[in-house]
Design a protein around this motif. Sequence first.
Motif, short mmCIF file in Angstrom:
data_model
loop_
_atom_site.label_atom_id
_atom_site.label_comp_id
_atom_site.label_asym_id
_atom_site.label_seq_id
_atom_site.Cartn_x
_atom_site.Cartn_y
_atom_site.Cartn_z
N SER A 165 0.72 -1.27 -0.04
CA SER A 165 -0.02 0.09 -0.05
C SER A 165 0.95 1.28 0.12
O SER A 165 0.43 2.29 -0.54
N ILE A 185 -8.50 -0.86 2.03
CA ILE A 185 -9.30 -1.27 0.90
C ILE A 185 -8.84 -2.43 0.39
O ILE A 185 -9.59 -3.39 0.20
N PHE A 186 -7.50 -2.81 0.50
CA PHE A 186 -6.98 -4.23 -0.04
C PHE A 186 -7.45 -5.17 0.91
O PHE A 186 -7.58 -6.34 0.51
N VAL A 200 -3.04 8.09 2.12
CA VAL A 200 -3.39 7.25 1.29
C VAL A 200 -2.90 5.66 1.38
O VAL A 200 -3.52 4.92 1.00
N SER A 201 -1.71 5.58 1.88
CA SER A 201 -1.17 4.44 2.36
C SER A 201 -1.97 3.56 3.30
O SER A 201 -2.39 2.41 3.06
N CYS A 222 2.19 1.70 -3.61
CA CYS A 222 1.19 2.23 -4.48
C CYS A 222 0.76 3.79 -4.24
O CYS A 222 0.46 4.58 -5.06
N SER A 223 0.91 4.01 -2.99
CA SER A 223 0.64 5.38 -2.36
C SER A 223 1.56 6.25 -2.98
O SER A 223 1.19 7.35 -3.33
N LEU A 261 -5.57 2.76 1.37
CA LEU A 261 -5.10 1.47 0.41
C LEU A 261 -5.07 0.17 1.00
O LEU A 261 -5.59 -0.82 0.77
N LYS A 262 -4.30 0.11 2.32
CA LYS A 262 -4.12 -0.89 3.15
C LYS A 262 -5.72 -1.64 3.67
O LYS A 262 -5.99 -2.56 3.46
N THR A 286 0.81 11.02 1.39
CA THR A 286 1.19 9.64 1.09
C THR A 286 0.76 8.76 2.13
O THR A 286 0.26 7.68 1.95
N LEU A 329 1.13 6.91 -6.48
CA LEU A 329 -0.06 7.84 -6.95
C LEU A 329 0.10 9.08 -6.46
O LEU A 329 -0.08 10.13 -7.30
#
Length: 253
Positions: free
Chosen positions: A107, A142-143, A135-136, A110-111, A139-140, A132, A114
């Motif tokens: 994550s 969401i994943f 977003v990290s 990816c962050s 994303l974690k 960042t 992005l």
Amino acid sequence: MDLNEIKKNYERFTDDHLILIATKEIESLREDVVPILETELKKRNICIEEGKAKITKKRSTPKAEPPLEEDLPMEDIVSLKNSFEIPNIQVSGKKYYLSTSLLFIISIVCSIALTFSFKSFFGGGTKLILLTIIVSVLLKIIFGKIGLGKLADIYPNKFILLKYPNSNFGILRVLVLFGVLLGLLPKIEVNNKSLKKFYKKDELTNKGFYIEFSNSFNGKVNTQRVFLELLSENDKMQIIKILNIITAKNTSA
């Protein structure tokens, strides 16, 4: 965990802990573990009646309380929990995913990709760093929610594992992580009855986990290296124990 280890753990438990197991968790115990629990309860003069516990008589001499579960070494705690969880997994199945730490690393990567792609829009400095991080974390979450990064499926009659990737070295390990996350790595599905052997090699060039299984069509025995390295330690121990149990059953049959 074998029966001797379970017996030693029960001897260390407090009366309240044993009563909790006997009244609330008895249905999840293995059949061969129940007599051990009953023996320890009788030794302490604890009687279980209709889901309730009572002490039939007090000990004549005071006895120091055995250590609580929190005082046990972490390895013993993990083994103890697995001894209760594994029978349920064999009946109902379980899905195994990337360890939390690896999922967080992905994550973060990816962050960074992005946020730096839109650096001109968001600006730089502290603002970009904070964005960042946020977003990290998102994303974690969401994943994890959508179930990305599945490494194994255990069913009552079969199991599905990832094949070990040939490119799992150097910088390509990052690509392997994303391949696992997106479900791109090849899988192998094996019926429990077909499993002949599960073992680990420690040689430098081919260190890892292997399964041997018979082909359902021609009976030929195949060997396949499987990918368990990205699991959390507890999940890895569970799968290893389950595959060893299946192997032992097939060998004795």
